[in-house]
Enzyme design. Structure first.
Site, PDB file in Angstrom:
ATOM      1  N   CYS A   1       0.832  -1.203   0.000  1.00  0.00           N
ATOM      2  CA  CYS A   1       0.000   0.000   0.000  1.00  0.00           C
ATOM      3  C   CYS A   1       0.865   1.251   0.000  1.00  0.00           C
ATOM      4  CB  CYS A   1      -0.937  -0.008   1.199  1.00  0.00           C
ATOM      5  SG  CYS A   1      -1.997   1.449   1.290  1.00  0.00           S
TER       6      CYS A   1
ATOM      7  N   CYS B   1      -0.444   4.112   2.145  1.00  0.00           N
ATOM      8  CA  CYS B   1      -0.214   3.919   3.588  1.00  0.00           C
ATOM      9  C   CYS B   1       1.250   4.169   3.947  1.00  0.00           C
ATOM     10  CB  CYS B   1      -0.541   2.490   4.017  1.00  0.00           C
ATOM     11  SG  CYS B   1      -2.031   1.817   3.303  1.00  0.00           S
ATOM     12  N   ASP B   2       2.151   3.655   3.154  1.00  0.00           N
ATOM     13  CA  ASP B   2       3.553   3.584   3.585  1.00  0.00           C
ATOM     14  C   ASP B   2       4.533   4.431   2.787  1.00  0.00           C
ATOM     15  OD1 ASP B   2       2.818   1.759   5.569  1.00  0.00           O
ATOM     16  OD2 ASP B   2       2.915   0.075   4.175  1.00  0.00           O
TER      17      ASP B   2
END
Ligand code: NDP
Length: 316
Positions: free
Chosen positions: A139, A142-143
């Site tokens: 992701c 997300c990261d």
């Protein structure tokens, strides 16, 4: 004979969608029962730091956030069950579900929040650094932030991979995209955007041999050209896998309308309704576009409110 339990609301799945549905349903006096599923806490339990969920100014780890969501659902007396639903029957007015512990559950309403599972390549080195939280992710949204100014590698050639590569390109010094064939699967416009981004290098006919690291974190990726057999190492601190997700919807397919990739189709866009009255969906099981904890939580809220209104209309 199996034991039958009757509930007003059965929630299947324990990610942010499921627990949010539980919080709302419990506070509306629906006494929800929630089966946690195969991976209690869902996909967030495989992430490290969550910095984009509103309300956590310092961030929170994925597993910690899920413990808190579970505690919040239990505070309002959600009946949280460890186990998973193996079969459903939505053909009658009462919706039936069977759990792996042998229980048969009859529910007036059901919230499906079974999520999706990110696909990984399955390489030993990939799984090792994924488990260590050392630089493997599925992701980018997300990261990606953790790799600002650094070099990353992303695998995949679909719309997700293009979208994520483009997202990473705005944060990272360089993004190398590994495409296993000599063409993209993504829509032309998405592929063009990637091709026209200066700091994205696309390697066609290229597969991942190994994720390289120092035992703690990723330091590079060994790739092989499947036409020339040339092997080379690409320095990188982040390895992103964007080769698709599989929605966890198999057990519903005989009753619930799915699209051709297995995602549940909303009967009425803008609501959480499925094609079966009294069965609602929340989170990634119906979302191949946003896939965020906060959007899952939002649709969990919608599903519980829709379930409550459905029951109210039936005179409950
Ligand atoms: P897709 O299934 O479309 O694409 C998966 C990609 O991963 C393919 O290019 C495939 O390669 C590649 N792949 C699969 N396995 C491997 C492997 N082992 N090694 C290397 N590469 C591999 O998944 P997406 O998640 O990209 O998209 C899913 C759906 O969601 C699609 O319908 C897409 O259009 C949609 N979507 C739309 C978006 C938008 O419109 N904004 C954004 C994101 C998704 P190959 O091509 O060789 O099979």
């Amino acid at each position: 004979m199996s034991e039958i339990e009757k509930v007003e609301c059965l929630i299947i799945g324990s990610g942010p969608a499921g627990y949010t549905a539980a919080i709302y349903a419990a506070r509306a006096d629906m006494s929800p029962m929630l089966y946690q599923g195969m991976q209690p806490g869902g996909q967030l339990t495989t992430t490290n730091e969550v910095e984009n969920f509103p309300g956590y100014p310092e961030g929170v780890t994925g597993p910690e956030m899920m413990v808190q969501l579970e505690a919040q659902a239990k505070r309002f007396e959600t009946d949280v069950r460890f186990g998973f639903i193996t079969k459903v029957d939505f053909s009658g007015s009462v919706h039936k579900a069977w759990a792996d512990d042998g229980k048969e559950i009859h529910a007036d309403t059901i919230v499906i929040s079974t999520g999706a599972t990110a696909k990984y390549l399955g390489l030993e080195s990939e799984q090792k650094y994924l488990k260590l939280g050392g630089g493997v992710s599925a992701c980018a949204v997300c990261d990606g932030f953790f790799y600002r100014g650094q070099e990353t590698v992303i695998v995949g050639a679909g719309d997700s991979a293009c979208e994520e590569a483009h997202y990473l390109s705005k944060l990272c010094a360089k993004v190398t995209m590994l495409v296993r064939r000599d063409e993209f699967r993504a829509s032309k416009i998405m592929a063009e955007r990637v091709k026209n981004t200066e700091n994205i290098e696309i390697l066609f006919n290229t597969e991942t041999e190994e994720v390289l690291g120092d035992g703690q974190v990723v330091t590079g990726v060994r790739v092989k050209n499947n036409k020339t057999s040339e092997v080379k190492d690409i320095p990188a601190t982040g390895f992103f896998v964007a080769i698709g997700h599989k929605p966890n919807t198999d057990i519903f397919k005989d009753y619930i309308n799915l699209d051709d990739t297995g995602y549940i189709v909303y009967e009425q866009p803008g609501t959480s309704k499925t094609n079966v009255a009294g069965v609602f969906v929340a989170g990634d099981a119906a979302d191949k576009t946003y896939r965020q904890a906060v959007t899952a939580a939002g649709t969990g809220c919608m599903a519980a409110l829709d379930a409550e209104r459905y029951l109210a209309a039936k005179g409950h």
